[in-house]
Design an enzyme around this catalytic site. Sequence first.
Site, PDB file in Angstrom:
ATOM      1  N   LYS A  46       0.844  -1.204   0.000  1.00 31.03           N
ATOM      2  CA  LYS A  46       0.000   0.000   0.000  1.00 31.03           C
ATOM      3  C   LYS A  46       0.875   1.248   0.000  1.00 31.03           C
ATOM      4  O   LYS A  46       2.083   1.164   0.260  1.00 31.03           O
ATOM      5  CB  LYS A  46      -0.943  -0.023   1.211  1.00 31.03           C
ATOM      6  CG  LYS A  46      -0.262  -0.076   2.566  1.00 31.03           C
ATOM      7  CD  LYS A  46      -1.300  -0.303   3.660  1.00 31.03           C
ATOM      8  CE  LYS A  46      -0.650  -0.405   5.014  1.00 31.03           C
ATOM      9  NZ  LYS A  46      -1.432   0.223   6.068  1.00 31.03           N
ATOM     10  N   ARG A 143      -9.999  -0.070  14.837  1.00 28.47           N
ATOM     11  CA  ARG A 143      -9.992   0.677  13.578  1.00 28.47           C
ATOM     12  C   ARG A 143     -11.211   0.238  12.750  1.00 28.47           C
ATOM     13  O   ARG A 143     -12.236   0.891  12.782  1.00 28.47           O
ATOM     14  CB  ARG A 143      -8.669   0.387  12.856  1.00 28.47           C
ATOM     15  CG  ARG A 143      -8.220   1.467  11.935  1.00 28.47           C
ATOM     16  CD  ARG A 143      -6.730   1.416  11.617  1.00 28.47           C
ATOM     17  NE  ARG A 143      -6.231   0.148  11.081  1.00 28.47           N
ATOM     18  CZ  ARG A 143      -4.980  -0.004  10.634  1.00 28.47           C
ATOM     19  NH1 ARG A 143      -4.133   1.008  10.642  1.00 28.47           N
ATOM     20  NH2 ARG A 143      -4.562  -1.170  10.172  1.00 28.47           N
ATOM     21  N   HIS A 173      -5.636  -7.543  13.063  1.00 27.99           N
ATOM     22  CA  HIS A 173      -4.404  -6.737  13.040  1.00 27.99           C
ATOM     23  C   HIS A 173      -4.048  -6.335  14.474  1.00 27.99           C
ATOM     24  O   HIS A 173      -4.926  -5.962  15.248  1.00 27.99           O
ATOM     25  CB  HIS A 173      -4.640  -5.498  12.163  1.00 27.99           C
ATOM     26  CG  HIS A 173      -3.401  -4.695  11.887  1.00 27.99           C
ATOM     27  ND1 HIS A 173      -2.264  -5.242  11.337  1.00 27.99           N
ATOM     28  CD2 HIS A 173      -3.128  -3.378  12.069  1.00 27.99           C
ATOM     29  CE1 HIS A 173      -1.346  -4.288  11.193  1.00 27.99           C
ATOM     30  NE2 HIS A 173      -1.840  -3.161  11.627  1.00 27.99           N
ATOM     31  N   ARG A 226       1.191 -10.907   6.816  1.00 27.94           N
ATOM     32  CA  ARG A 226       1.158  -9.690   5.989  1.00 27.94           C
ATOM     33  C   ARG A 226       2.374  -8.842   6.337  1.00 27.94           C
ATOM     34  O   ARG A 226       2.435  -8.236   7.397  1.00 27.94           O
ATOM     35  CB  ARG A 226      -0.110  -8.868   6.273  1.00 27.94           C
ATOM     36  CG  ARG A 226      -1.420  -9.588   6.060  1.00 27.94           C
ATOM     37  CD  ARG A 226      -2.591  -8.649   6.310  1.00 27.94           C
ATOM     38  NE  ARG A 226      -2.548  -7.985   7.592  1.00 27.94           N
ATOM     39  CZ  ARG A 226      -3.010  -8.495   8.724  1.00 27.94           C
ATOM     40  NH1 ARG A 226      -3.583  -9.684   8.748  1.00 27.94           N
ATOM     41  NH2 ARG A 226      -2.909  -7.817   9.846  1.00 27.94           N
ATOM     42  N   TYR A 272      15.448  31.867   3.417  1.00 24.87           N
ATOM     43  CA  TYR A 272      14.331  32.677   3.913  1.00 24.87           C
ATOM     44  C   TYR A 272      14.526  33.051   5.375  1.00 24.87           C
ATOM     45  O   TYR A 272      14.932  32.215   6.185  1.00 24.87           O
ATOM     46  CB  TYR A 272      13.012  31.906   3.773  1.00 24.87           C
ATOM     47  CG  TYR A 272      12.501  31.837   2.350  1.00 24.87           C
ATOM     48  CD1 TYR A 272      12.125  32.995   1.675  1.00 24.87           C
ATOM     49  CD2 TYR A 272      12.394  30.626   1.699  1.00 24.87           C
ATOM     50  CE1 TYR A 272      11.646  32.937   0.371  1.00 24.87           C
ATOM     51  CE2 TYR A 272      11.915  30.550   0.394  1.00 24.87           C
ATOM     52  CZ  TYR A 272      11.544  31.715  -0.260  1.00 24.87           C
ATOM     53  OH  TYR A 272      11.076  31.647  -1.547  1.00 24.87           O
ATOM     54  N   CYS A 318      13.706  25.331   1.597  1.00 25.37           N
ATOM     55  CA  CYS A 318      12.713  25.976   0.722  1.00 25.37           C
ATOM     56  C   CYS A 318      11.836  24.897   0.070  1.00 25.37           C
ATOM     57  O   CYS A 318      12.030  23.706   0.295  1.00 25.37           O
ATOM     58  CB  CYS A 318      13.407  26.788  -0.365  1.00 25.37           C
ATOM     59  SG  CYS A 318      14.701  27.873   0.241  1.00 25.37           S
ATOM     60  N   MET A 319      10.912  25.318  -0.784  1.00 29.08           N
ATOM     61  CA  MET A 319      10.003  24.366  -1.423  1.00 29.08           C
ATOM     62  C   MET A 319      10.752  23.383  -2.331  1.00 29.08           C
ATOM     63  O   MET A 319      10.452  22.188  -2.369  1.00 29.08           O
ATOM     64  CB  MET A 319       8.958  25.120  -2.247  1.00 29.08           C
ATOM     65  CG  MET A 319       7.853  24.246  -2.771  1.00 29.08           C
ATOM     66  SD  MET A 319       6.704  25.128  -3.846  1.00 29.08           S
ATOM     67  CE  MET A 319       5.821  26.147  -2.692  1.00 29.08           C
ATOM     68  N   ASP A 320      11.763  23.907  -3.041  1.00 29.63           N
ATOM     69  CA  ASP A 320      12.428  23.069  -4.060  1.00 29.63           C
ATOM     70  C   ASP A 320      13.941  22.965  -3.878  1.00 29.63           C
ATOM     71  O   ASP A 320      14.608  22.297  -4.679  1.00 29.63           O
ATOM     72  CB  ASP A 320      12.184  23.665  -5.460  1.00 29.63           C
ATOM     73  CG  ASP A 320      10.803  24.248  -5.578  1.00 29.63           C
ATOM     74  OD1 ASP A 320       9.850  23.455  -5.484  1.00 29.63           O
ATOM     75  OD2 ASP A 320      10.665  25.478  -5.702  1.00 29.63           O
TER      76      ASP A 320
HETATM   77  N1  PMH Z   1      -1.711  -5.392   7.774  1.00 23.93           N
HETATM   78  C1  PMH Z   1      -2.402  -4.261   7.986  1.00 23.93           C
HETATM   79  C2  PMH Z   1      -3.896  -4.338   8.143  1.00 23.93           C
HETATM   80  C3  PMH Z   1      -1.723  -3.035   8.080  1.00 23.93           C
HETATM   81  O1  PMH Z   1      -2.436  -1.923   8.298  1.00 23.93           O
HETATM   82  C4  PMH Z   1      -0.301  -3.022   7.956  1.00 23.93           C
HETATM   83  C5  PMH Z   1       0.491  -1.763   8.072  1.00 23.93           C
HETATM   84  C6  PMH Z   1       0.365  -4.230   7.705  1.00 23.93           C
HETATM   85  C7  PMH Z   1      -0.382  -5.403   7.634  1.00 23.93           C
HETATM   86  C8  PMH Z   1       1.853  -4.310   7.550  1.00 23.93           C
HETATM   87  O2  PMH Z   1       2.499  -3.935   8.722  1.00 23.93           O
HETATM   88  P1  PMH Z   1       4.090  -3.831   8.799  1.00 23.93           P
HETATM   89  O3  PMH Z   1       4.483  -2.782   7.821  1.00 23.93           O
HETATM   90  O4  PMH Z   1       4.345  -3.440  10.209  1.00 23.93           O
HETATM   91  O5  PMH Z   1       4.615  -5.149   8.430  1.00 23.93           O
HETATM   92  N2  PMH Z   1      -0.242  -0.639   8.393  1.00 23.93           N
HETATM   93  C9  PMH Z   1       0.261   0.497   8.916  1.00 23.93           C
HETATM   94  C10 PMH Z   1      -0.556   1.581   9.230  1.00 23.93           C
HETATM   95  O6  PMH Z   1      -1.837   1.593   9.016  1.00 23.93           O
HETATM   96  N3  PMH Z   1       0.152   2.543   9.779  1.00 23.93           N
HETATM   97  O7  PMH Z   1       1.421   2.133   9.823  1.00 23.93           O
HETATM   98  C11 PMH Z   1       1.512   0.867   9.297  1.00 23.93           C
END
Ligand code: PMH
Length: 389
Positions: A46, A143, A173, A226, A272, A318-320
């Site tokens: 993600k 969550r 999770h 995961r 700046y 700065c920005m860039d």
């Molecule tokens: N599964 C879920 C549902 C997650 O949200 C995340 C990471 C992972 C697996 C993977 O976790 P890891 O990178 O620690 O292995 N999610 C997030 C989060 O929402 N904010 O920081 C990490």
Amino acid sequence: MKFSLDEQGFFYRDTWAEVDLDRVRMNVKGIKSHLPEDVEFIAVVKANAYGHGDSQVAEAALEAGASMLAVAFMDEALALRKKRITAPILVLGASRPEDVNIAAEEGIILTVFQEEWLAKAQDVLKKNTTLMLHIKIDTGMGRIGIRSIEELKAVERLIEEDERLQLHGIYTHYATADELDDTYFNKQLALFRKMLSSMEKQPLVVHSSNSAAALMHADAQFNAVRVGIAMYGLAPSMEIQPELPVDLQEAFTLYSRLVHVKKLDKGEKVSYGATYEAPEEIWVGTLPIGYADGWIRRLQGQEVLVDGKRSPIIGRICMDQCMVKLPNEVPVGTIATLIGSQGKEAISINEIASKLETINYEVPCIISSRVPRLYRQDGKVVDLNNSLL
Ligand code: PMH
């Protein structure tokens, strides 16, 4: 000037990130070797693979033995499909029920996190289609997720009775897997087991572990894990870093080149607000990276590596652009390493995270899309940005 690496350059600016896919592969293999063979590796890609490049990391992870991908939103899953990634993709976050037909068409697995969501999804889902689902249980993260055995049973029944729905998996999770104290973790795990055992039928894929749990809690691996942060070569927390059983290699590095070098006299000012004043005669270099690239103003004072030496960022970012105090006169075009190693010196993502008083996860994520990503593959730096489109 068009930037050129092996004559394959594709951008016109002297700032770039380099993502080492060989290291991603090594990390996936290293983590996998720590897991029982029948435990599936779900690569969490993600947020553009935590800023590393979604399809590039996905392909490397799949090649190294991952069997499935996970993203936060449907848009991210669709972007991977557009880049011809055909592996199973699970959307971890809440999708809109009205979008379920698109997920079904693209073979994207969605998360059921509430009975009401499922009822709405069933209302809009077309006939003669198959929507694959994972049930998310909220065991204490607070969550999204199903919070009671009654709700779980109701969801299981709705899925069972609807031939368009296919229950592929179930997961939860953890909130504290990256802490050494496992009291809360164990409570969550026990609740997940209890919820699982209340089901009529166990789904095919059962998963609960993020990187920390996959590496530190063999009792929580079920038949899939995961993994995000560890695949990128970073420890899930400073607390468990010394305990990690696998040697992880950071994949993300960040470079720029000096575009202007000058000598300032004592008393001359920089940037700046004119807040920095040269305490003596100094050499100052300008780097074409700034807060719009995610190199945010809080990084003032952070060092970069020039000529193998630490050179602090002086004055406001700065920005860039930002300015660094050079160890000595160096030519325009000299590489500055903002994250990575140069000679005997190294600047880790953890160093940047500590300067920003945040976690390492955030650092590659905030390096904006304006910074081009190059990829190291089989020891060579390549541009994989267009080949996958
Ligand atoms: N599964 C879920 C549902 C997650 O949200 C995340 C990471 C992972 C697996 C993977 O976790 P890891 O990178 O620690 O292995 N999610 C997030 C989060 O929402 N904010 O920081 C990490």
